[in-house]
Design an enzyme around this catalytic site. Sequence first.
Site, PDB file in Angstrom:
ATOM      1  N   LYS A 225       0.830  -1.205   0.000  1.00  0.00           N
ATOM      2  CA  LYS A 225       0.000   0.000   0.000  1.00  0.00           C
ATOM      3  C   LYS A 225       0.869   1.263   0.000  1.00  0.00           C
ATOM      4  CE  LYS A 225      -3.850  -2.199   2.439  1.00  0.00           C
ATOM      5  NZ  LYS A 225      -4.730  -2.095   3.634  1.00  0.00           N
TER       6      LYS A 225
ATOM      7  N   TYR B 282     -12.194  -2.026  -4.258  1.00  0.00           N
ATOM      8  CA  TYR B 282     -12.767  -2.267  -2.932  1.00  0.00           C
ATOM      9  C   TYR B 282     -14.294  -2.223  -2.941  1.00  0.00           C
ATOM     10  CZ  TYR B 282      -8.165  -2.130  -0.788  1.00  0.00           C
ATOM     11  OH  TYR B 282      -6.876  -2.416  -0.423  1.00  0.00           O
TER      12      TYR B 282
ATOM     13  N   ASN C  76      -1.808  -0.080   7.041  1.00  0.00           N
ATOM     14  CA  ASN C  76      -1.251  -1.339   7.524  1.00  0.00           C
ATOM     15  C   ASN C  76      -0.347  -2.040   6.513  1.00  0.00           C
ATOM     16  OD1 ASN C  76      -3.175  -2.336   5.771  1.00  0.00           O
ATOM     17  ND2 ASN C  76      -4.407  -3.336   7.336  1.00  0.00           N
TER      18      ASN C  76
ATOM     19  N   HIS D  22      -1.856  -5.501   1.552  1.00  0.00           N
ATOM     20  CA  HIS D  22      -3.159  -6.136   1.340  1.00  0.00           C
ATOM     21  C   HIS D  22      -2.922  -7.537   0.809  1.00  0.00           C
ATOM     22  CE1 HIS D  22      -7.216  -6.810  -0.384  1.00  0.00           C
ATOM     23  NE2 HIS D  22      -6.543  -7.373  -1.367  1.00  0.00           N
TER      24      HIS D  22
ATOM     25  N   GLU E 156      -9.423 -10.068  -7.747  1.00  0.00           N
ATOM     26  CA  GLU E 156      -8.363  -9.092  -7.525  1.00  0.00           C
ATOM     27  C   GLU E 156      -7.207  -9.254  -8.516  1.00  0.00           C
ATOM     28  OE1 GLU E 156      -7.410  -9.406  -3.357  1.00  0.00           O
ATOM     29  OE2 GLU E 156      -9.312  -8.471  -2.780  1.00  0.00           O
TER      30      GLU E 156
END
Length: 139
Positions: free
Chosen positions: A9, A49, A112, A115, A126
């Site tokens: 990310k 998403y 975080n 992914h 995805e």
Amino acid sequence: MERTLSIVKPDGVQKNLIGEVIRRFENAGLRIVALKMLRLTKDMARGFYIVHKDKPFYDSLTDFMSSGPVVVMVVEGEGAISKVREIMGATNPRNAAPGTIRHDFASDVEHNIVHGSDSPQSAGFEIGYFFSDIEIHER
């Protein structure tokens, strides 16, 4: 052989953790069979998403994911989905086990670092979102 998608990310790219994420996957016996860096537009992040569109964090998540470059990769190996999720650690870094990517580097539940797909169905969607068949290489 199972395949999954992983994304470093924007916070992981900014912290120069691309190589560290790949190293941890490869050290676990997984292979990177496709890889690229790109910058998601807000619409691209929303599309990716879409399963979270009705959740309260959807707007902030898509804002974050379109805030800087990301590295998307297809990871392959036996049990790749569960292995990648184990290496990443719990979504909330406070709950992540020591030695996981999120425990070691993440600042909060949204920022975080990484992914990973959560199921074979998610992985199929995805991977196809970012890669064509010609971009995924057999090793």
